[in-house]
Write a protein that holds these residues in place. Structure first.
Motif, PDB file in Angstrom:
ATOM      1  N   ALA A 161      -7.263   0.675  -9.107  1.00 28.66           N
ATOM      2  CA  ALA A 161      -7.340   1.305  -7.598  1.00 28.66           C
ATOM      3  C   ALA A 161      -6.168   1.098  -6.682  1.00 28.66           C
ATOM      4  O   ALA A 161      -5.727  -0.155  -6.967  1.00 28.66           O
ATOM      5  CB  ALA A 161      -8.667   1.041  -6.921  1.00 28.66           C
ATOM      6  N   MET A 162      -5.672   1.897  -5.854  1.00 29.94           N
ATOM      7  CA  MET A 162      -4.761   1.620  -4.860  1.00 29.94           C
ATOM      8  C   MET A 162      -5.052   2.507  -3.642  1.00 29.94           C
ATOM      9  O   MET A 162      -5.341   3.489  -3.586  1.00 29.94           O
ATOM     10  CB  MET A 162      -3.429   2.241  -5.559  1.00 29.94           C
ATOM     11  N   LEU A 163      -4.876   1.717  -2.543  1.00 29.25           N
ATOM     12  CA  LEU A 163      -5.177   2.084  -1.076  1.00 29.25           C
ATOM     13  C   LEU A 163      -4.093   1.575  -0.224  1.00 29.25           C
ATOM     14  O   LEU A 163      -3.500   0.519  -0.196  1.00 29.25           O
ATOM     15  CB  LEU A 163      -6.423   1.581  -0.576  1.00 29.25           C
ATOM     16  N   LEU A 164      -3.430   3.089   0.435  1.00 27.26           N
ATOM     17  CA  LEU A 164      -2.197   3.144   1.093  1.00 27.26           C
ATOM     18  C   LEU A 164      -2.402   3.347   2.460  1.00 27.26           C
ATOM     19  O   LEU A 164      -2.976   4.408   2.705  1.00 27.26           O
ATOM     20  CB  LEU A 164      -1.387   3.837   0.337  1.00 27.26           C
ATOM     21  N   LEU A 165      -2.022   2.396   3.308  1.00 28.48           N
ATOM     22  CA  LEU A 165      -2.253   2.572   4.819  1.00 28.48           C
ATOM     23  C   LEU A 165      -0.878   2.783   5.556  1.00 28.48           C
ATOM     24  O   LEU A 165       0.085   2.007   5.055  1.00 28.48           O
ATOM     25  CB  LEU A 165      -2.780   1.319   5.541  1.00 28.48           C
ATOM     26  N   GLN A 166      -0.514   3.789   6.030  1.00 28.13           N
ATOM     27  CA  GLN A 166       0.729   4.079   6.867  1.00 28.13           C
ATOM     28  C   GLN A 166       0.589   4.227   8.251  1.00 28.13           C
ATOM     29  O   GLN A 166      -0.373   5.055   8.796  1.00 28.13           O
ATOM     30  CB  GLN A 166       1.356   5.484   6.132  1.00 28.13           C
ATOM     31  N   ARG A 167       1.240   3.382   8.830  1.00 28.12           N
ATOM     32  CA  ARG A 167       1.071   3.629  10.332  1.00 28.12           C
ATOM     33  C   ARG A 167       2.336   4.520  10.690  1.00 28.12           C
ATOM     34  O   ARG A 167       3.506   4.256  10.598  1.00 28.12           O
ATOM     35  CB  ARG A 167       1.314   2.161  11.309  1.00 28.12           C
ATOM     36  N   GLN A 168       2.012   5.521  11.545  1.00 31.79           N
ATOM     37  CA  GLN A 168       2.911   6.637  11.484  1.00 31.79           C
ATOM     38  C   GLN A 168       3.851   6.016  12.740  1.00 31.79           C
ATOM     39  O   GLN A 168       3.646   5.391  13.567  1.00 31.79           O
ATOM     40  CB  GLN A 168       2.246   7.923  12.136  1.00 31.79           C
ATOM     41  N   ALA A 169       5.219   6.449  12.511  1.00 34.90           N
ATOM     42  CA  ALA A 169       6.225   6.260  13.183  1.00 34.90           C
ATOM     43  C   ALA A 169       6.154   6.901  14.591  1.00 34.90           C
ATOM     44  O   ALA A 169       5.322   8.058  14.654  1.00 34.90           O
ATOM     45  CB  ALA A 169       7.702   6.378  12.630  1.00 34.90           C
ATOM     46  N   ALA A 170       6.865   6.513  15.621  1.00 37.26           N
ATOM     47  CA  ALA A 170       6.623   7.310  16.984  1.00 37.26           C
ATOM     48  C   ALA A 170       7.448   8.522  16.867  1.00 37.26           C
ATOM     49  O   ALA A 170       8.499   8.508  16.192  1.00 37.26           O
ATOM     50  CB  ALA A 170       7.404   6.363  18.149  1.00 37.26           C
ATOM     51  N   ASP A 184       9.252   1.034  -4.075  1.00 37.42           N
ATOM     52  CA  ASP A 184      10.151   2.183  -3.365  1.00 37.42           C
ATOM     53  C   ASP A 184       9.834   3.532  -3.419  1.00 37.42           C
ATOM     54  O   ASP A 184      10.223   4.382  -2.662  1.00 37.42           O
ATOM     55  CB  ASP A 184      11.694   1.906  -3.654  1.00 37.42           C
ATOM     56  N   ILE A 185       9.013   3.833  -4.570  1.00 37.26           N
ATOM     57  CA  ILE A 185       8.612   5.025  -4.569  1.00 37.26           C
ATOM     58  C   ILE A 185       7.730   5.591  -3.352  1.00 37.26           C
ATOM     59  O   ILE A 185       7.408   6.970  -3.092  1.00 37.26           O
ATOM     60  CB  ILE A 185       7.548   5.406  -5.891  1.00 37.26           C
ATOM     61  N   LEU A 186       7.237   4.836  -2.813  1.00 38.29           N
ATOM     62  CA  LEU A 186       6.304   4.863  -1.757  1.00 38.29           C
ATOM     63  C   LEU A 186       6.901   5.422  -0.530  1.00 38.29           C
ATOM     64  O   LEU A 186       6.256   5.464   0.691  1.00 38.29           O
ATOM     65  CB  LEU A 186       5.365   3.735  -1.361  1.00 38.29           C
ATOM     66  N   GLN A 187       7.991   5.137  -0.391  1.00 38.59           N
ATOM     67  CA  GLN A 187       9.058   5.651   0.845  1.00 38.59           C
ATOM     68  C   GLN A 187       9.150   7.092   0.847  1.00 38.59           C
ATOM     69  O   GLN A 187       9.842   7.510   0.520  1.00 38.59           O
ATOM     70  CB  GLN A 187      10.538   4.830   0.644  1.00 38.59           C
ATOM     71  N   CYS A 188       8.033   7.513   1.324  1.00 38.15           N
ATOM     72  CA  CYS A 188       7.702   9.046   1.632  1.00 38.15           C
ATOM     73  C   CYS A 188       7.105   9.221   2.649  1.00 38.15           C
ATOM     74  O   CYS A 188       6.367   8.443   3.029  1.00 38.15           O
ATOM     75  CB  CYS A 188       7.218   9.489   0.176  1.00 38.15           C
ATOM     76  N   VAL A 189       7.466  10.501   3.517  1.00 39.68           N
ATOM     77  CA  VAL A 189       6.638  10.781   4.662  1.00 39.68           C
ATOM     78  C   VAL A 189       5.215  10.930   4.346  1.00 39.68           C
ATOM     79  O   VAL A 189       4.344  10.585   5.066  1.00 39.68           O
ATOM     80  CB  VAL A 189       7.285  12.144   5.007  1.00 39.68           C
ATOM     81  N   ASP A 190       4.658  11.649   3.457  1.00 43.13           N
ATOM     82  CA  ASP A 190       3.420  11.811   2.680  1.00 43.13           C
ATOM     83  C   ASP A 190       2.921  11.081   2.013  1.00 43.13           C
ATOM     84  O   ASP A 190       3.228  10.648   0.790  1.00 43.13           O
ATOM     85  CB  ASP A 190       3.342  13.303   2.204  1.00 43.13           C
ATOM     86  N   PRO A 191       1.772   9.949   2.358  1.00 42.13           N
ATOM     87  CA  PRO A 191       1.564   8.743   1.808  1.00 42.13           C
ATOM     88  C   PRO A 191       0.634   9.089   0.609  1.00 42.13           C
ATOM     89  O   PRO A 191       0.681   8.435  -0.530  1.00 42.13           O
ATOM     90  CB  PRO A 191       0.446   8.126   2.981  1.00 42.13           C
ATOM     91  N   GLN A 192       0.042  10.276   0.621  1.00 44.41           N
ATOM     92  CA  GLN A 192      -0.964  10.632  -0.597  1.00 44.41           C
ATOM     93  C   GLN A 192       0.166  11.183  -1.853  1.00 44.41           C
ATOM     94  O   GLN A 192       0.103  10.869  -3.045  1.00 44.41           O
ATOM     95  CB  GLN A 192      -1.741  11.679  -0.320  1.00 44.41           C
ATOM     96  N   ALA A 193       0.995  11.999  -1.295  1.00 48.64           N
ATOM     97  CA  ALA A 193       2.025  12.419  -2.316  1.00 48.64           C
ATOM     98  C   ALA A 193       2.800  11.033  -3.045  1.00 48.64           C
ATOM     99  O   ALA A 193       3.207  10.984  -4.204  1.00 48.64           O
ATOM    100  CB  ALA A 193       3.070  13.258  -1.614  1.00 48.64           C
ATOM    101  N   ALA A 194       3.101  10.100  -2.195  1.00 48.73           N
ATOM    102  CA  ALA A 194       3.544   8.835  -2.544  1.00 48.73           C
ATOM    103  C   ALA A 194       2.960   8.249  -3.394  1.00 48.73           C
ATOM    104  O   ALA A 194       3.346   7.603  -4.593  1.00 48.73           O
ATOM    105  CB  ALA A 194       4.125   8.071  -1.147  1.00 48.73           C
ATOM    106  N   LEU A 195       1.890   8.076  -3.007  1.00 47.37           N
ATOM    107  CA  LEU A 195       0.642   7.186  -4.203  1.00 47.37           C
ATOM    108  C   LEU A 195       0.641   7.989  -5.393  1.00 47.37           C
ATOM    109  O   LEU A 195       0.314   7.207  -6.348  1.00 47.37           O
ATOM    110  CB  LEU A 195      -0.511   6.967  -3.222  1.00 47.37           C
TER     111      LEU A 195
END
Length: 342
Positions: free
Chosen positions: A333-342, A302-313
């Motif tokens: 290694a961790m790789l996070l993909l975020q699909r931006q909301a509309a 739930d730490i990843l629930q942030c607007v900025d994916p790099q800051a969350a990671l």
């Protein structure tokens, strides 16, 4: 502080000797000056500190009534001998530091070739990356990742973990990344891409070597995954749901295809606006705290629930290191993909 320590030591010894009087001899402790100088100073600086120690010893010997006596001559000889040894130690230290600096330059160049920067944006995708090597001062290891943006097949990515450690693991990672970067633009589907990687590794790996990996391809409303014995990714939907992606058609790690085991099949997962997916290596979930408890990635996601994916990671990585309380025992290694909301 280290640069001033030799002079501080000489001053402290001199004051102590004067206050203690002639009955107690502290003059041999003047050798602390050149000894400390060899830790951080140059050869010339060490020689200057040793000369100063001898210069301080002479008037103190006069004060103590020892000037010209065998005891004081032995003290001076000791200071000169320690100064000479310290000069040699300083020379060897400086040469070693230069060698390490050259090795670090080569390592950084290797990092740029092997683990080159991934694109941080691709259409409506935002990509974040975190890599922590278990080797002290190292930036590369046995974990690998890559993201490519193709014209025909969109965004394709690879994350993997090489069996073993050290230079052999880095060499294997280079083979995998090289094969992926070439085939990702040519193969029309992930199964063909996986076959290319398996064929390439079969030429270079020993029978007991293997690489766990996940291949992914991002489409408009879904993401296709192909798993070769790698930990399943975590899916974080836009409405706050967090779950581990169950991949029913998982295959054996790359390099073990010759055993005749089942071949993995692509698996589609919904991946819409506002969704995130986290890929990681086993160095994350196998990290233990002082009590031996594994890092609870699913509970901490739930730490990843942030607007900025790099800051969350970055926050998740900090939480991982805090859980371990020190250096990681394995690369992570961790790789996070975020699909931006509309």
């Amino acid at each position: 502080m280290l640069r001033s320590l030799p002079f501080v030591a000489i001053v402290v010894v001199a004051i102590t000797d004067v206050l203690a009087g002639p009955r107690l001899g502290f003059l041999p402790l003047l050798t602390l000056g050149p000894t400390f100088a060899s830790v951080s100073g140059s050869v010339r600086r060490t020689a200057i500190v040793g000369t100063l120690a001898v210069g301080v010893c002479l008037p103190l010997a006069q004060y103590n009534g020892l000037l010209g006596k065998a005891q004081n001559n032995l003290t001076i000889a000791t200071i000169v001998g320690v100064t000479g040894a310290s000069m040699v130690a300083s020379h060897l230290r400086i040469r070693r530091e230069r060698e390490l600096a050259n090795v670090r330059i080569v390592a950084e160049a290797a990092q740029r070739v092997l683990l080159r920067p991934v694109p941080r944006r691709a259409g409506d995708l935002r990509i974040a990356l975190s890599y922590t090597s278990a080797a002290a001062e190292a930036q590369i290891g046995g974990d690998l990742y890559e993201v490519v943006v193709t014209t025909a097949n969109g965004v394709r990515l690879l994350i993997g973990d090489v069996q073993g450690k050290g230079l052999a693991a880095v060499e294997t990672a280079a083979w995998v990344l090289g094969a992926f970067r070439e085939a990702a633009y040519d193969e029309p589907d992930l199964s063909g891409l996986g076959d290319r990687l398996e064929t390439s590794l079969a030429r270079h790996l020993d029978a007991e070597q293997f690489v766990t990996a996940i291949l992914a391809e991002v489409h408009e409303d879904e993401i296709t995954l192909l798993n070769f014995g790698h930990p399943a990714p975590l899916l974080l939907t836009g409405d706050g749901q967090i779950s581990e992606v169950d991949l029913p058609n998982e295959g054996v790690p790359l390099g073990l295809g010759g055993l005749g085991a089942g071949v993995p099949k692509p698996y589609q997962v919904p991946f819409g606006q506002g969704d995130q997916i986290l890929f990681y290596t086993d160095g994350v979930i196998e990290a233990r705290d002082d009590g031996g408890a594994f890092y609870p990635l699913l509970a901490r996601a739930d730490i990843l629930q942030c607007v900025d994916p790099q800051a969350a990671l970055d926050d998740l990585r900090a939480d991982l290191l805090d859980h371990v309380g020190g250096p990681l025992p394995d690369d992570a290694a961790m790789l996070l993909l975020q699909r931006q909301a509309a």
